[in-house]
Design a protein around this motif. Structure first.
Motif, PDB file in Angstrom:
ATOM      1  N   LEU A 253      36.513  48.967  71.004  1.00 22.25           N
ATOM      2  CA  LEU A 253      36.520  50.401  70.785  1.00 22.25           C
ATOM      3  C   LEU A 253      35.214  50.832  70.141  1.00 22.25           C
ATOM      4  O   LEU A 253      34.365  50.002  69.788  1.00 22.25           O
ATOM      5  CB  LEU A 253      37.700  50.781  69.880  1.00 22.25           C
ATOM      6  N   TRP A 254      35.043  52.150  69.936  1.00 21.80           N
ATOM      7  CA  TRP A 254      33.789  52.640  69.345  1.00 21.80           C
ATOM      8  C   TRP A 254      33.553  52.076  67.948  1.00 21.80           C
ATOM      9  O   TRP A 254      32.405  51.899  67.533  1.00 21.80           O
ATOM     10  CB  TRP A 254      33.753  54.169  69.334  1.00 21.80           C
ATOM     11  N   ARG A 255      34.617  51.750  67.211  1.00 25.92           N
ATOM     12  CA  ARG A 255      34.451  51.209  65.865  1.00 25.92           C
ATOM     13  C   ARG A 255      33.830  49.812  65.869  1.00 25.92           C
ATOM     14  O   ARG A 255      33.422  49.319  64.832  1.00 25.92           O
ATOM     15  CB  ARG A 255      35.787  51.184  65.130  1.00 25.92           C
ATOM     16  N   PHE A 256      33.779  49.164  67.037  1.00 26.61           N
ATOM     17  CA  PHE A 256      33.159  47.847  67.151  1.00 26.61           C
ATOM     18  C   PHE A 256      31.773  47.926  67.791  1.00 26.61           C
ATOM     19  O   PHE A 256      31.133  46.898  68.003  1.00 26.61           O
ATOM     20  CB  PHE A 256      34.054  46.901  67.957  1.00 26.61           C
ATOM     21  N   ASN A 257      31.327  49.125  68.103  1.00 27.53           N
ATOM     22  CA  ASN A 257      30.039  49.331  68.770  1.00 27.53           C
ATOM     23  C   ASN A 257      28.984  49.708  67.736  1.00 27.53           C
ATOM     24  O   ASN A 257      29.009  50.811  67.177  1.00 27.53           O
ATOM     25  CB  ASN A 257      30.179  50.448  69.824  1.00 27.53           C
ATOM     26  N   LYS A 258      28.042  48.830  67.474  1.00 28.91           N
ATOM     27  CA  LYS A 258      27.050  49.040  66.419  1.00 28.91           C
ATOM     28  C   LYS A 258      26.213  50.292  66.656  1.00 28.91           C
ATOM     29  O   LYS A 258      25.813  50.976  65.705  1.00 28.91           O
ATOM     30  CB  LYS A 258      26.141  47.813  66.303  1.00 28.91           C
ATOM     31  N   VAL A 259      25.942  50.616  67.909  1.00 33.08           N
ATOM     32  CA  VAL A 259      25.133  51.797  68.226  1.00 33.08           C
ATOM     33  C   VAL A 259      25.837  53.067  67.765  1.00 33.08           C
ATOM     34  O   VAL A 259      25.199  54.030  67.323  1.00 33.08           O
ATOM     35  CB  VAL A 259      24.840  51.854  69.740  1.00 33.08           C
ATOM     36  N   VAL A 260      27.154  53.077  67.845  1.00 31.88           N
ATOM     37  CA  VAL A 260      27.932  54.267  67.500  1.00 31.88           C
ATOM     38  C   VAL A 260      28.351  54.278  66.035  1.00 31.88           C
ATOM     39  O   VAL A 260      28.368  55.325  65.385  1.00 31.88           O
ATOM     40  CB  VAL A 260      29.190  54.369  68.399  1.00 31.88           C
ATOM     41  N   THR A 261      28.673  53.112  65.489  1.00 32.37           N
ATOM     42  CA  THR A 261      29.280  53.056  64.159  1.00 32.37           C
ATOM     43  C   THR A 261      28.369  52.522  63.057  1.00 32.37           C
ATOM     44  O   THR A 261      28.637  52.724  61.875  1.00 32.37           O
ATOM     45  CB  THR A 261      30.581  52.229  64.212  1.00 32.37           C
ATOM     46  N   GLY A 262      27.290  51.829  63.416  1.00 30.84           N
ATOM     47  CA  GLY A 262      26.358  51.313  62.412  1.00 30.84           C
ATOM     48  C   GLY A 262      26.822  50.010  61.788  1.00 30.84           C
ATOM     49  O   GLY A 262      26.139  48.991  61.862  1.00 30.84           O
ATOM     50  N   THR A 263      27.983  50.051  61.144  1.00 33.37           N
ATOM     51  CA  THR A 263      28.596  48.849  60.586  1.00 33.37           C
ATOM     52  C   THR A 263      30.075  48.851  60.954  1.00 33.37           C
ATOM     53  O   THR A 263      30.583  49.825  61.510  1.00 33.37           O
ATOM     54  CB  THR A 263      28.469  48.804  59.052  1.00 33.37           C
TER      55      THR A 263
ATOM     56  N   ASN B 124      30.367  58.124  63.893  1.00 32.33           N
ATOM     57  CA  ASN B 124      29.287  57.975  62.908  1.00 32.33           C
ATOM     58  C   ASN B 124      27.903  58.329  63.439  1.00 32.33           C
ATOM     59  O   ASN B 124      27.052  58.828  62.691  1.00 32.33           O
ATOM     60  CB  ASN B 124      29.265  56.528  62.381  1.00 32.33           C
ATOM     61  N   ASP B 125      27.649  58.075  64.720  1.00 35.84           N
ATOM     62  CA  ASP B 125      26.307  58.322  65.249  1.00 35.84           C
ATOM     63  C   ASP B 125      25.985  59.807  65.373  1.00 35.84           C
ATOM     64  O   ASP B 125      24.827  60.174  65.606  1.00 35.84           O
ATOM     65  CB  ASP B 125      26.113  57.625  66.601  1.00 35.84           C
ATOM     66  N   LEU B 126      27.000  60.667  65.186  1.00 43.29           N
ATOM     67  CA  LEU B 126      26.773  62.110  65.259  1.00 43.29           C
ATOM     68  C   LEU B 126      26.783  62.783  63.891  1.00 43.29           C
ATOM     69  O   LEU B 126      26.519  63.981  63.793  1.00 43.29           O
ATOM     70  CB  LEU B 126      27.836  62.768  66.152  1.00 43.29           C
TER      71      LEU B 126
ATOM     72  N   ARG C 140      37.667  42.505  74.376  1.00 41.57           N
ATOM     73  CA  ARG C 140      37.749  42.881  75.785  1.00 41.57           C
ATOM     74  C   ARG C 140      37.485  44.374  75.978  1.00 41.57           C
ATOM     75  O   ARG C 140      38.059  45.212  75.292  1.00 41.57           O
ATOM     76  CB  ARG C 140      39.133  42.529  76.337  1.00 41.57           C
ATOM     77  N   ASP C 141      36.597  44.698  76.913  1.00 44.83           N
ATOM     78  CA  ASP C 141      36.311  46.081  77.265  1.00 44.83           C
ATOM     79  C   ASP C 141      37.508  46.647  78.034  1.00 44.83           C
ATOM     80  O   ASP C 141      37.874  46.110  79.089  1.00 44.83           O
ATOM     81  CB  ASP C 141      35.049  46.154  78.127  1.00 44.83           C
ATOM     82  N   PRO C 142      38.149  47.733  77.544  1.00 47.25           N
ATOM     83  CA  PRO C 142      39.343  48.249  78.212  1.00 47.25           C
ATOM     84  C   PRO C 142      39.064  48.814  79.595  1.00 47.25           C
ATOM     85  O   PRO C 142      39.973  48.890  80.431  1.00 47.25           O
ATOM     86  CB  PRO C 142      39.829  49.350  77.251  1.00 47.25           C
ATOM     87  N   ALA C 143      37.823  49.202  79.858  1.00 51.68           N
ATOM     88  CA  ALA C 143      37.490  49.786  81.163  1.00 51.68           C
ATOM     89  C   ALA C 143      37.231  48.708  82.218  1.00 51.68           C
ATOM     90  O   ALA C 143      37.798  48.733  83.315  1.00 51.68           O
ATOM     91  CB  ALA C 143      36.270  50.695  81.038  1.00 51.68           C
ATOM     92  N   SER C 144      36.389  47.738  81.866  1.00 52.95           N
ATOM     93  CA  SER C 144      35.997  46.717  82.841  1.00 52.95           C
ATOM     94  C   SER C 144      36.829  45.446  82.767  1.00 52.95           C
ATOM     95  O   SER C 144      36.893  44.684  83.735  1.00 52.95           O
ATOM     96  CB  SER C 144      34.524  46.353  82.634  1.00 52.95           C
ATOM     97  N   GLY C 145      37.437  45.194  81.616  1.00 55.75           N
ATOM     98  CA  GLY C 145      38.197  43.961  81.438  1.00 55.75           C
ATOM     99  C   GLY C 145      37.346  42.781  81.021  1.00 55.75           C
ATOM    100  O   GLY C 145      37.867  41.716  80.686  1.00 55.75           O
ATOM    101  N   SER C 146      36.025  42.951  81.014  1.00 51.01           N
ATOM    102  CA  SER C 146      35.129  41.859  80.620  1.00 51.01           C
ATOM    103  C   SER C 146      35.000  41.806  79.109  1.00 51.01           C
ATOM    104  O   SER C 146      35.308  42.771  78.399  1.00 51.01           O
ATOM    105  CB  SER C 146      33.754  42.065  81.261  1.00 51.01           C
ATOM    106  N   MET C 147      34.516  40.664  78.616  1.00 52.43           N
ATOM    107  CA  MET C 147      34.352  40.494  77.178  1.00 52.43           C
ATOM    108  C   MET C 147      33.044  41.140  76.715  1.00 52.43           C
ATOM    109  O   MET C 147      32.023  41.036  77.385  1.00 52.43           O
ATOM    110  CB  MET C 147      34.381  39.015  76.809  1.00 52.43           C
ATOM    111  N   HIS C 148      33.094  41.791  75.564  1.00 52.53           N
ATOM    112  CA  HIS C 148      31.931  42.501  75.025  1.00 52.53           C
ATOM    113  C   HIS C 148      31.601  41.950  73.641  1.00 52.53           C
ATOM    114  O   HIS C 148      32.479  41.787  72.797  1.00 52.53           O
ATOM    115  CB  HIS C 148      32.251  44.001  74.919  1.00 52.53           C
ATOM    116  N   LYS C 149      30.348  41.661  73.407  1.00 55.79           N
ATOM    117  CA  LYS C 149      29.920  41.108  72.119  1.00 55.79           C
ATOM    118  C   LYS C 149      30.102  42.132  71.004  1.00 55.79           C
ATOM    119  O   LYS C 149      29.766  43.310  71.157  1.00 55.79           O
ATOM    120  CB  LYS C 149      28.456  40.684  72.188  1.00 55.79           C
TER     121      LYS C 149
END
Length: 339
Positions: free
Chosen positions: A156-166, A64-66, A202-211
């Protein structure tokens, strides 16, 4: 979605794949080899593809961000485009594009693919023929289940507001809005509620939790043209639902129900004026209502008249409704679309 469009292209004689662009070099060459695309037509930079004189039209399948970036480049280079939804990341981007587009318009189609479900197209015809009398209200739902906590879907990117908006709103709700506009008409006002059910993933790369800052659920009441009332619900946390986009239209003498998972049938209810008994039957969609999405894109690019093609205006208007839904949820009140 790029693979889905590759398949659609392969089914049509009047369009062929002539160039590719992707930031994933390995994938770019894999698909290029599969499609027989010369290495000189495999691009890493999207503007290189868009300005290529051998490219007649562009199909944009990007996050979406593109979306706005690709649309702007196509306007500047005067290349017809089939763009995915939502139209842009936010309405500010849509307004900027509208200014460019008004000065130098191009053939532009937005990928509101449910206009090409035969049952939805047939439902529109039944409404136009006044088969259920005066339309009073409608109910629209788009339900998926993949986001429910039990499936433990990672960040995933669908949960990232910067990339997907909503979240569910832009991903699924944009289709609900277009289905309502396609079948009934413009939105006049909305009153919305939005929720995030899974606040961390959970972030698949780092394993840490992501808001997670985007919505898992959105519902809204709406007033549409001709005083039609609407209720809308979308979520990616509906256990038991696969890809369940359905519309129910309630008139004074009947009801029409369509579901994308049953693309060739319409559930039709009608009350007898004399006996006041209601019949319910499944109508098979006639063959004339089947049309592939890219057939309309070809028609648009070649200047053929074709009713109901989702164009630049539809994308812009859809994004405006999305903006007002977010605004309504944040303010906790009803919002007029054009205020």
């Amino acid at each position: 979605m790029a693979n889905a469009h590759r398949k659609m292209i392969s089914e049509l004689e009047r369009i062929q794949l002539s160039a590719l662009c992707d930031v994933n070099d390995e994938l770019l060459h894999k698909v290029g080899d599969e499609e027989g695309i010369g290495k000189e037509k495999r691009f890493i930079e999207m503007e290189s593809l868009i300005q290529d004189p051998d490219v007649d039209a562009v199909i944009s399948i990007v996050p979406n961000d593109l979306h706005a970036n690709v649309l702007e480049l196509c306007i500047r280079h005067q290349k017809p485009i089939m763009a995915e939804k939502p139209f842009t990341l936010n309405f500010k981007e849509a307004e900027y594009l509208a200014e460019l587009y008004e000065k130098t318009p191009i053939p532009c189609m937005v990928g509101f693919s449910y206009r090409y479900i035969p049952a939805f197209r047939y439902a529109k015809k039944l409404l136009q023929e006044n088969k259920i009398g005066t339309l009073r209200h409608m109910e629209v739902r788009y339900l998926q289940s993949f986001g429910a906590p039990i499936f433990d879907v990672p960040y995933l990117w669908r949960f990232n507001k910067v990339v997907t908006g909503t979240g569910a709103l832009g991903d699924l709700g944009a289709h609900m809005i277009d289905s309502a506009r396609f079948l009934v008409g413009e939105f006049k006002s909305v009153s919305a509620l939005m929720r995030t059910f899974v606040p961390e993933r959970r972030d698949p790369a780092s394993g840490s939790m992501h808001k997670v800052e985007v919505d898992d659920y959105a519902s809204f009441l709406a007033e549409l043209e001709n005083d039609v009332a609407g209720t809308f619900l979308t979520t990616r946390n509906a256990i038991g639902s696969g890809n369940q986009h359905e519309v129910t239209l309630y008139g004074d003498i009947g009801t029409i129900h369509v579901n994308c998972e049953k693309p060739d049938e319409v559930l039709f209810s009608l009350v007898d004026a004399k006996e006041l008994k209601t019949t319910k039957e499944i109508l098979e969609v006639p063959a004339g209502y089947r049309r592939q999405q890219l057939e309309d894109f070809i028609a648009l690019v070649t200047g053929q008249e074709q009713e109901g093609i989702p164009d630049f205006h539809d994308g812009y208007r859809n994004q405006k409704v999305l903006e007002r839904i977010i605004e309504s949820a944040e303010k906790g009140r009803s919002v007029n679309i054009d205020e």
